[in-house]
Design a protein around this motif. Structure first.
Motif, PDB file in Angstrom:
ATOM      1  N   ALA A   1      68.985  -0.534  -0.777  1.00 56.81           N
ATOM      2  CA  ALA A   1      69.046  -1.827  -1.464  1.00 56.81           C
ATOM      3  C   ALA A   1      70.464  -2.380  -1.416  1.00 56.81           C
ATOM      4  O   ALA A   1      70.679  -3.549  -1.119  1.00 56.81           O
TER       5      ALA A   1
ATOM      6  N   LEU B   1      64.827   1.560  -8.209  1.00 53.53           N
ATOM      7  CA  LEU B   1      65.611   2.075  -7.085  1.00 53.53           C
ATOM      8  C   LEU B   1      65.677   1.026  -5.985  1.00 53.53           C
ATOM      9  O   LEU B   1      66.725   0.785  -5.391  1.00 53.53           O
ATOM     10  N   GLN B   2      64.524   0.394  -5.719  1.00 58.23           N
ATOM     11  CA  GLN B   2      64.479  -0.589  -4.644  1.00 58.23           C
ATOM     12  C   GLN B   2      65.438  -1.742  -4.917  1.00 58.23           C
ATOM     13  O   GLN B   2      65.938  -2.380  -4.008  1.00 58.23           O
ATOM     14  N   ARG B   3      65.695  -2.004  -6.186  1.00 56.21           N
ATOM     15  CA  ARG B   3      66.616  -3.100  -6.505  1.00 56.21           C
ATOM     16  C   ARG B   3      68.050  -2.588  -6.599  1.00 56.21           C
ATOM     17  O   ARG B   3      68.915  -3.249  -7.162  1.00 56.21           O
ATOM     18  N   GLY B   4      68.289  -1.349  -6.158  1.00 54.15           N
ATOM     19  CA  GLY B   4      69.653  -0.858  -6.043  1.00 54.15           C
ATOM     20  C   GLY B   4      70.148  -0.039  -7.221  1.00 54.15           C
ATOM     21  O   GLY B   4      71.303   0.344  -7.270  1.00 54.15           O
ATOM     22  N   ILE B   5      69.272   0.240  -8.198  1.00 53.18           N
ATOM     23  CA  ILE B   5      69.701   0.978  -9.384  1.00 53.18           C
ATOM     24  C   ILE B   5      69.512   2.471  -9.115  1.00 53.18           C
ATOM     25  O   ILE B   5      68.443   2.873  -8.650  1.00 53.18           O
TER      26      ILE B   5
ATOM     27  N   MET C   1      68.181  14.678   2.111  1.00 54.55           N
ATOM     28  CA  MET C   1      69.634  14.739   2.000  1.00 54.55           C
ATOM     29  C   MET C   1      70.125  13.961   0.780  1.00 54.55           C
ATOM     30  O   MET C   1      70.895  14.440  -0.025  1.00 54.55           O
ATOM     31  N   ALA C   2      69.512  12.763   0.657  1.00 53.95           N
ATOM     32  CA  ALA C   2      69.870  11.936  -0.491  1.00 53.95           C
ATOM     33  C   ALA C   2      69.543  12.654  -1.788  1.00 53.95           C
ATOM     34  O   ALA C   2      70.300  12.604  -2.749  1.00 53.95           O
TER      35      ALA C   2
ATOM     36  N   ALA D   1      61.560   0.939   2.628  1.00 52.91           N
ATOM     37  CA  ALA D   1      62.309   0.911   1.367  1.00 52.91           C
ATOM     38  C   ALA D   1      62.620   2.312   0.855  1.00 52.91           C
ATOM     39  O   ALA D   1      63.426   2.475  -0.047  1.00 52.91           O
ATOM     40  N   GLY D   2      61.948   3.327   1.421  1.00 50.64           N
ATOM     41  CA  GLY D   2      62.280   4.710   1.065  1.00 50.64           C
ATOM     42  C   GLY D   2      61.555   5.255  -0.146  1.00 50.64           C
ATOM     43  O   GLY D   2      62.103   6.071  -0.887  1.00 50.64           O
ATOM     44  N   ARG D   3      60.307   4.833  -0.370  1.00 45.13           N
ATOM     45  CA  ARG D   3      59.588   5.320  -1.538  1.00 45.13           C
ATOM     46  C   ARG D   3      59.247   6.803  -1.388  1.00 45.13           C
ATOM     47  O   ARG D   3      58.863   7.254  -0.314  1.00 45.13           O
TER      48      ARG D   3
ATOM     49  N   PHE E   1      60.530   3.577  -8.832  1.00 46.00           N
ATOM     50  CA  PHE E   1      60.743   3.078  -7.474  1.00 46.00           C
ATOM     51  C   PHE E   1      61.186   1.612  -7.478  1.00 46.00           C
ATOM     52  O   PHE E   1      62.056   1.207  -6.718  1.00 46.00           O
TER      53      PHE E   1
ATOM     54  N   ALA F   1      68.212   8.617   6.235  1.00 41.08           N
ATOM     55  CA  ALA F   1      69.206   9.414   5.510  1.00 41.08           C
ATOM     56  C   ALA F   1      69.609   8.770   4.183  1.00 41.08           C
ATOM     57  O   ALA F   1      70.340   9.377   3.409  1.00 41.08           O
ATOM     58  N   LEU F   2      69.125   7.570   3.937  1.00 42.53           N
ATOM     59  CA  LEU F   2      69.603   6.843   2.754  1.00 42.53           C
ATOM     60  C   LEU F   2      68.581   6.868   1.613  1.00 42.53           C
ATOM     61  O   LEU F   2      67.379   6.752   1.828  1.00 42.53           O
ATOM     62  N   ALA F   3      69.088   6.998   0.379  1.00 44.33           N
ATOM     63  CA  ALA F   3      68.242   6.903  -0.817  1.00 44.33           C
ATOM     64  C   ALA F   3      67.822   5.438  -0.982  1.00 44.33           C
ATOM     65  O   ALA F   3      68.487   4.533  -0.478  1.00 44.33           O
ATOM     66  N   PRO F   4      66.704   5.210  -1.693  1.00 44.47           N
ATOM     67  CA  PRO F   4      66.219   3.831  -1.842  1.00 44.47           C
ATOM     68  C   PRO F   4      67.285   2.878  -2.376  1.00 44.47           C
ATOM     69  O   PRO F   4      67.422   1.751  -1.894  1.00 44.47           O
ATOM     70  N   GLU F   5      68.055   3.351  -3.394  1.00 49.19           N
ATOM     71  CA  GLU F   5      69.038   2.448  -3.992  1.00 49.19           C
ATOM     72  C   GLU F   5      70.197   2.161  -3.030  1.00 49.19           C
ATOM     73  O   GLU F   5      70.815   1.101  -3.092  1.00 49.19           O
ATOM     74  N   GLU F   6      70.456   3.135  -2.123  1.00 43.24           N
ATOM     75  CA  GLU F   6      71.501   2.890  -1.121  1.00 43.24           C
ATOM     76  C   GLU F   6      71.028   1.840  -0.113  1.00 43.24           C
ATOM     77  O   GLU F   6      71.783   0.983   0.309  1.00 43.24           O
TER      78      GLU F   6
ATOM     79  N   TYR G   1      56.848   0.475   2.418  1.00 47.85           N
ATOM     80  CA  TYR G   1      57.374   1.537   1.561  1.00 47.85           C
ATOM     81  C   TYR G   1      58.267   2.505   2.347  1.00 47.85           C
ATOM     82  O   TYR G   1      59.263   3.003   1.833  1.00 47.85           O
TER      83      TYR G   1
END
Lengths: 482, 249, 355
Positions: free
Chosen positions: B76, A436-440, A1-2, B48-50, A433, B69-74, B45
Motif C-alpha cells: 500500500a 493492511l491494504q490501506r497501509g496500516i 518473509m514479511a 494486494a497480498g491477502r 486485511f 516479498a512485501l507485506a500488504p501494508e508495504e 487479493y
C-alpha cells in the motif's frame, strides 16, 4: 518473509513495558511479616490517634480468621502473607509543604512516568496526589483547592487534620470486614487519598492520584475515601504503574465513595500495573475493593476503568443506589494479554425508587489470557421503577485465550426493568486485511480496531486521559498478532 | 509498472490462477473481465497480498520489485490500492480517523512527514464534494450502516486521497444504480494520469462504457484467454462469456 | 432388590455424602435451597418412584451396570440410591409416554442408536421428594424430542438430565414447569460430535409461593455445533422463577454457534426472578450471543388493549399468552403444544392473582 520481520518487530515492542524501571532511593520498612505488631508499627509511623489503631486492630483480628475467596476465575499459587513487607517509605518523608522539599529522585521518577509534579508544568487544571509505595509524596494545587473549600490530601493527613470527617465516613461503604482483601487493607493501609467536596461546590479541577509501587517484596495497600456533599461534583482519576520484577506483588486497595443528595462523583481508573512478562512471570496481583454509595437522592456515581495491567485483576467497582432517583454507571475496558487473568465487573444494588444503572463492559483477550466479566444487578423490593441496561462484549484475539461472562440478574420489584445483552466475537480477518491494504501495519490495525470496539467506554474518560488510554490499549496488545 | 508472468495461485490448497500473464504500463487502464469463479477477485487479493492467497509459482514484478516479498501494508505504501468489492465495516472507528491513520501510515513508510488532523481534513474535503461524501459520513464509523453506493464512493475517495500508482478496482460497479455508477466512474476518470495505471475488474461491460479501458483481457479458469481493445467488451456483451471462452479454447 | 454397588455408584454415593443436600451457598444452587426441605438421609432412603409407561419401538433393559454421567449432585444421588431403574434403547424410531405416578427416586438411561429417532414425553407431578435422574445418549445422526411437563405440586421435585450428542445428532427439549416448593430441572448437554445440535425451550408459570428453576449447561466440545435456548418465566404472588444457563465453547470447537435468550415477567411485589446467563468461551471462531431481560407487562400495550374495550384482566391474560407464545412455538407436536397451552390456561388465573 514479511511475516518473520513482523514477528521480530512485535517481540521487540512487547519488551517495552516502559514503566518497569526501579527508583534507587533509601527506604524505611516495617519488619517483614504481618502481626499485630506490624499494624501497631504502621499506625505509630503515621502518628495516628488511638481510635484509628483500634479500628485497624479489630480488622486485623477478623482477618486472621477469614479465608481467601476462591470463586473468581483466577489461579495463582498460594500467597504467603508473612513473606512480604507491609510498609515501605522513602526515608524522611513527612508531609511536604512545598514541592521544593520533595526528594529530587522522586520528582524525577514521576517525570519519567509522565506525571510531572512541578506545578508550573502540570497539565492545566489537574491536581495530583502522588503515592510512592506506602506514602503520599506530593500533592499539588492545594492552595487553589483550599480556596474552593475542597479537601484533597493524603488520607494519613486527613486522619490527623479532619478526624471527624474520616470517622464519620471511613468503613461506611466497605465495612471493615467486607471481604478478605478489604479487611487486610483495613488493618495495614498506609496511605491513599482523601477528598471532601463541600455542599454545592463544583470541584474546580480534575483530581488525580498517581500510585507507584517501587520497593520489592512489598504490598501496596492504599485507601481512598471521597465524599461529595450535597449538590457537589468531583471528577477523580487514578493511574498506577510498577517496576518489572519476577516476583508477584500484592496490591489490595479499598476505595469508598459517598455521594449525598444531588452530588455526583466521576471516578476514572487507568490501571497499568506491571502485567508480568510474556511467559507469565511476575506482575502485580491486583485485588481491589471499590464501592460507591449513592446515599442521597438524585445522586450519581460513575465508574470508568481501563484495566490493562496486572498479572491478576480481581475487582468489582460497585454502586449502592440507596437514594431515590440515584444513578450508577460502570464503563469498563479490560485487556488481558499473554498470561494475564482478569476477573472484573460490577454490582449495581438498586435499593431506592427510580434508580437507574448502566453497565458497558468491553473485554479483550489475547495470547493465553483469561478474561471474565462478573456482574450483579440486584433490584430490591422497594426499588420501584428501577432500570438497568447492561451491554457486555468480548473480543478474542487468537485461539488460546478465553472470554467469559457471568452476569447475575435478580429482580424483586415488578415495575423494574432489567436488560442484559452479551456478545462474543473476534477481530475479523477481513477487517484486518482492509486496514493492511490501506497501509496500516498489523499492530496499528489491531489497536485501531480494538479502540473502535472500546469507543463507548473511552468516550467516558476525561479528555486529558482519553488519548493516553487509547495509546495504552494499543501497547497492551502488542505481540497479540504476528 | 506491473508484470505478471505465468502466475499460479491457490486458496485453501485449491489452485485458482493457472498460468496468468499480464503486463500493465504506467498511464494505461486495463479491464479484466470474466465469468463468476474465473479468478478475478483472487487476482486482486494476490496483488494486494491477502493472507491465504498463496503464490505457488510464477512471478509478479511491480516497478521492478518482487511483489511477493512485501507485506500488504508495504505494498500500500508503495502505491498499490485495492478498491474492494465489499468494503469492510469497522465499528467504533470513525471514517476520518481511519483515513488519517492510513494516510499517515503510508506517509511514514515513505519517509514523508505526517499530517495533523486539519491537514488530513483539508485533503479529504478537497476530494469529498465531487464524490458526494458528506461531512456527516466522515464522522460515522467506517462503512457501518453505509449504503452500497456510499461504500463505493468512499473507496474512490480513498483512492483519490492516497494517490496510488496502481489502482485495482474489484467489481466497483456491483450493487450500484446508474447514477451512482456514473458518479463513481467520473471519480475514477478524474484520477487517470500518465504516471498511474489501473486494473478494472468487472463482470459486466456496463462500467466500461464510462471507464473506457486501453486493453481488455478475458479471464477464464485462472488464465487470460483473450485480449483486445475496448471493442472486446462490446463483443462479450453481445455474445456472452460462453462463446468467447469456447472459441478461445 | 439387591443391586451390588459397583464402583461408579459407590463414587456417586461418596460425592453426594461429601457435598450433602444442595443449598444456596453452593454456586450452582444459589437460587434454590433444598436444605430446608429435605435432609441427606431422606435422599439416601427415598422410596422407588413408580410410573406408567406407553412405549413403541423401544427395547427395555436394566441399566444397573453403573455407567452414567449426571448433571449435578442430585443426579449423582439418583445414581447412588435409586432402586427404581429403567433402560430404553431405540434402534430405529420410538415413541414413549411416561408418567411418574408417585414421589420417589428413579434412574433412567435412554440410548438412541445411530440414526434413531425418539419422541419422548414425560410428566412429573411431584409431591414429596421426587428425584429423577435421566441419562441420554444420542448416536450419530440420532434425533430426540423431549417434552417435560412438571405440574403444580408441593415438595421437592428434581429432574437431572445428562445428554451426550454424537456427530450430526440433535436433541430438542421443551419443559413446562408450574412450580413446587422447590422444582428444578438441571440439564447438562455435551455436543460431542461435529455438527451436533441442541435446542432448548421452556416456560415457567408460577403463582403463590411456588418455585421453579431451570439450570442448563451446554458444552460445545466439537466444531460446527449449534445450540439455541429460549426460556420465558412468569412469577406472580410470592413465587420465584430461576433460570441459570451456562454455555461453554471449548478450545478447537470452531464454527460453533450459540444463542440464548431468557426473559422474565415479574407480576407481583413479592415475587422474584433470578437469571444467570453465563458464557465460557475458549475458541475464537464462534458466534455467541445471549440476552436476558426482566420486567412487567408493557404499560403502553396494556393501555392500548384497554382503550379498545378489552377489560384489564383479559388484556393482561392476552399479553401473558403473547409473552409465552414464542417458546411454545418451538414444540413441533401439535397435540403436545395444545396440552401445554391447556396447562398454561389452567395456571393463568393463579398467575394473575385470582383464586
Amino acid at each position: 518473509m514479511a511475516a518473520v520481520e513482523t514477528r521480530e518487530k512485535v517481540s521487540a515492542l512487547a519488551e517495552k513495558y516502559k514503566y518497569g524501571f526501579v527508583t534507587d532511593i533509601e527506604m524505611e520498612r516495617a519488619p517483614k511479616g504481618l502481626s499485630e505488631d506490624t499494624v501497631r508499627y504502621i499506625s505509630a509511623k503515621k502518628g495516628e490517634p488511638d481510635w484509628m489503631l483500634a479500628w485497624r486492630l479489630s480488622a486485623f483480628r477478623r482477618w486472621v480468621e477469614m479465608r481467601e475467596p476462591n470463586w473468581a476465575r483466577v489461579h495463582y499459587p498460594k500467597i504467603d502473607y508473612q513473606d512480604a513487607y507491609y510498609y515501605a517509605a522513602p526515608k524522611n518523608t513527612p508531609a511536604k509543604q512545598s514541592l521544593d522539599e520533595v526528594d529530587p529522585k522522586l520528582l524525577e521518577t514521576y517525570n519519567k512516568l509522565g506525571i510531572p509534579l512541578s506545578e508550573q508544568m502540570l497539565l492545566a487544571g489537574v491536581a495530583v496526589d502522588a503515592v510512592f509505595d506506602s506514602v503520599s509524596v506530593a500533592t499539588t494545587f492545594k492552595a487553589k483547592l483550599n480556596e474552593a473549600g475542597v479537601i484533597f490530601c493524603p488520607i494519613s493527613e486527613a486522619i490527623r487534620d479532619h478526624p471527624d470527617l474520616v470517622r464519620k465516613y471511613l468503613g461506611t461503604v466497605v465495612p471493615v470486614t467486607d471481604n478478605f482483601f478489604s479487611t487486610l487493607n483495613s488493618a495495614v493501609f498506609s496511605d491513599g487519598t482523601f477528598v471532601f467536596v463541600p455542599k454545592g461546590v463544583r470541584c474546580p479541577m480534575e483530581l488525580s492520584t498517581y500510585f507507584r509501587i517501587n520497593a520489592s517484596e512489598t504490598g501496596q495497600f492504599e485507601r481512598t475515601l471521597i465524599i461529595a456533599d450535597e449538590g457537589s461534583y468531583v471528577s477523580y482519576l487514578e493511574g498506577c504503574t510498577a517496576p518489572k520484577r519476577d516476583e508477584n506483588q500484592l496490591h489490595a486497595a479499598v476505595v469508598e465513595l459517598v455521594a449525598l443528595d444531588g452530588a455526583e462523583i466521576k471516578y476514572s481508573t487507568v490501571q497499568n500495573w506491571y502485567p508480568g512478562d510474556e511467559e507469565g512471570k511476575g506482575g502485580i496481583y491486583n485485588f481491589v475493593t471499590k464501592r460507591g454509595d449513592c446515599r442521597g437522592r438524585d445522586s450519581k456515581i460513575s465508574w470508568t476503568q481501563v484495566e490493562t495491567g496486572s498479572a491478576i485483576t480481581w475487582k468489582y467497582p460497585s454502586c449502592i443506589l440507596r437514594g431515590d432517583n440515584s444513578v450508577g454507571e460502570f464503563y469498563s475496558i479490560a485487556i488481558a494479554n499473554h498470561y494475564q487473568q482478569a476477573d472484573t465487573g460490577t454490582k449495581m444494588i438498586h435499593l431506592g425508587r427510580n434508580t437507574r444503572s448502566r453497565i458497558v463492559s468491553k473485554g479483550i483477550s489475547a495470547g493465553r489470557a483469561q478474561n471474565t466479566y462478573r456482574g450483579l444487578v440486584s433490584v430490591h423490593p422497594k426499588a420501584a421503577n428501577a432500570r438497568n441496561h447492561t451491554q457486555c462484549d468480548s473480543l478474542l484475539i487468537g485461539k488460546q485465550c478465553g472470554a467469559h461472562t457471568v452476569p447475575y440478574i435478580e429482580s424483586r420489584n415488578p415495575s423494574a426493568r432489567i436488560e442484559h445483552e452479551a456478545t462474543t466475537s473476534k477481530i475479523a480477518e477481513d477487517q484486518l486485511f482492509y486496514c493492511l491494504q490501506r497501509g496500516i501495519n498489523p499492530e496499528e490495525a489491531v489497536a485501531l480496531i480494538v479502540n473502535g470496539f472500546c469507543k463507548e467506554v473511552l468516550q467516558q474518560l476525561p479528555m486529558e486521559f482519553a488519548v493516553e488510554a487509547q495509546k495504552l490499549v494499543g501497547i497492551s496488545l502488542e505481540g497479540s498478532v504476528g | 509498472m506491473l508484470e505478471i508472468k505465468d502466475l499460479h495461485a491457490a486458496v485453501d490448497g485449491k489452485e485458482i490462477l493457472k498460468g496468468l500473464s499480464l503486463t500493465v504500463n504506467a498511464g494505461e487502464v486495463h479491464a479484466i473481465m470474466g465469468p463468476n469463479g474465473s479468478g478475478k477477485s483472487t487476482l486482486s487479493y494476490v496483488l494486494a497480498g491477502r493472507a491465504g492467497y498463496k503464490i505457488t509459482s510464477g512471478s509478479i514484478r511491480y516497478r521492478g520489485e518482487d511483489l511477493a516479498a512485501l507485506a500488504p501494508e508495504e505494498r500500500a505504501a508503495k502505491g498499490i490500492f485495492l478498491a474492494m468489492q465489499y468494503p469492510v465495516e469497522i465499528p467504533g472507528v470513525t471514517t476520518l480517523t481511519f483515513l488519517k491513520t492510513a494516510l499517515n501510515a503510508q506517509r511514514r513508510a515513505r519517509g514523508e512527514s505526517e499530517l495533523d488532523a486539519m491537514g488530513v481534513l483539508k485533503r479529504v474535503r478537497a476530494r469529498a464534494s465531487e464524490l458526494k461524501v458528506s461531512e456527516e459520513m466522515l464522522k460515522r464509523a467506517l462503512n457501518v450502516g453505509f449504503s452500497g453506493g456510499e461504500k463505493k464512493r468512499l473507496e474512490i475517495l480513498q483512492m483519490a486521497l492516497f494517490e496510488p500508482r496502481l489502482a485495482i478496482l474489484d467489481e466497483t460497479d456491483s450493487g450500484l444504480d446508474i447514477d451512482a455508477l456514473k458518479l463513481v466512474a467520473e471519480g475514477v476518470n478524474a484520477l487517470r494520469a500518465p504516471e498511474r495505471a489501473m486494473l478494472v475488474i468487472t463482470h459486466y461491460q456496463r462500467l466500461l462504457q464510462y471507464i473506457v479501458p486501453d486493453r481488455v483481457h478475458v479471464l477464464s479458469a485462472g488464465r487470460i484467454v483473450r485480449e483486445g481493445g475496448p471493442e472486446l467488451a462490446h463483443e462479450l456483451e453481445a455474445k456472452g462469456y460462453e462463446d468467447i471462452v469456447r472459441s478461445a479454447a | 432388590m439387591n443391586v451390588a454397588l459397583d464402583a461408579r455408584r459407590l463414587k456417586a454415593a461418596e460425592e453426594f455424602r461429601a457435598a450433602g443436600v444442595p443449598h444456596r451457598r453452593m454456586e450452582a444452587w444459589k437460587y434454590s435451597d433444598l436444605r430446608p426441605l429435605i435432609d441427606a438421609e431422606q435422599v439416601a432412603s427415598a422410596p422407588a418412584a413408580q410410573w406408567s409407561i406407553e412405549a413403541e419401538g423401544v427395547e427395555l433393559f436394566d441399566p444397573a451396570a453403573g455407567e452414567g454421567a449426571f448433571a449435578g449432585i442430585m443426579g449423582e444421588a439418583s445414581l447412588a440410591f435409586a432402586t427404581a431403574t429403567l433402560g430404553l434403547r431405540v434402534k430405529a424410531a420410538g415413541r414413549v409416554r411416561i408418567a411418574f405416578a408417585t414421589p420417589g427416586q428413579a434412574r433412567l438411561r435412554i440410548v438412541l442408536d445411530d440414526g434413531a429417532r425418539l419422541d419422548y414425553v414425560e410428566s412429573a407431578p411431584g409431591g414429596g421428594l421426587q428425584n429423577i435422574g435421566t441419562e441420554i445418549v444420542l448416536g450419530r445422526g440420532a434425533r430426540m424430542t423431549h417434552a417435560r411437563l412438571a405440574q403444580r405440586a408441593g415438595g421437592a421435585r428434581i429432574g437431572d438430565v445428562s445428554v451426550t450428542v454424537a456427530e450430526g445428532g440433535c436433541y430438542r427439549l421443551h419443559c413446562a414447569d408450574f412450580g413446587s416448593d422447590l422444582s428444578r430441572l438441571e440439564l447438562d448437554i455435551k455436543l460431542r460430535g461435529i455438527g451436533a445440535q441442541a435446542h432448548l425451550s421452556g416456560t415457567s408459570v408460577l403463582a403463590q409461593g411456588l418455585h421453579a428453576d431451570v439450570t442448563t449447561h451446554v458444552d460445545h466440545a466439537a466444531g460446527d455445533t449449534c445450540s439455541t435456548q429460549l426460556f420465558k418465566l412468569v412469577a406472580a404472588d410470592k413465587a420465584r422463577a430461576v433460570y441459570q444457563g451456562r454455555i461453554t465453547v471449548r478450545q478447537g470447537a470452531d464454527g460453533s454457534d450459540s444463542r440464548q435468550t431468557a426473559k422474565g415477567l415479574l407480576l407481583a411485589e413479592r415475587a422474584e426472578i433470578d437469571l444467570k446467563p453465563e458464557l465460557e468461551i475458549f475458541a475464537d471462531e464462534v458466534k455467541c450471543a445471549h440476552g436476558a431481560a426482566v420486567g412487567d407487562l408493557d404499560a403502553d400495550s396494556l393501555f392500548y388493549l384497554r382503550s379498545r374495550g378489552i377489560a384489564d384482566d383479559e388484556a393482561r391474560a392476552l399479553l401473558i399468552r403473547a409473552f409465552l407464545a414464542e417458546p411454545l412455538d418451538e414444540v413441533e407436536d401439535e397435540a403436545m403444544r395444545a396440552a401445554l397451552w391447556a396447562a398454561i390456561e389452567d395456571a393463568l388465573p393463579g398467575a394473575m392473582g385470582q383464586p
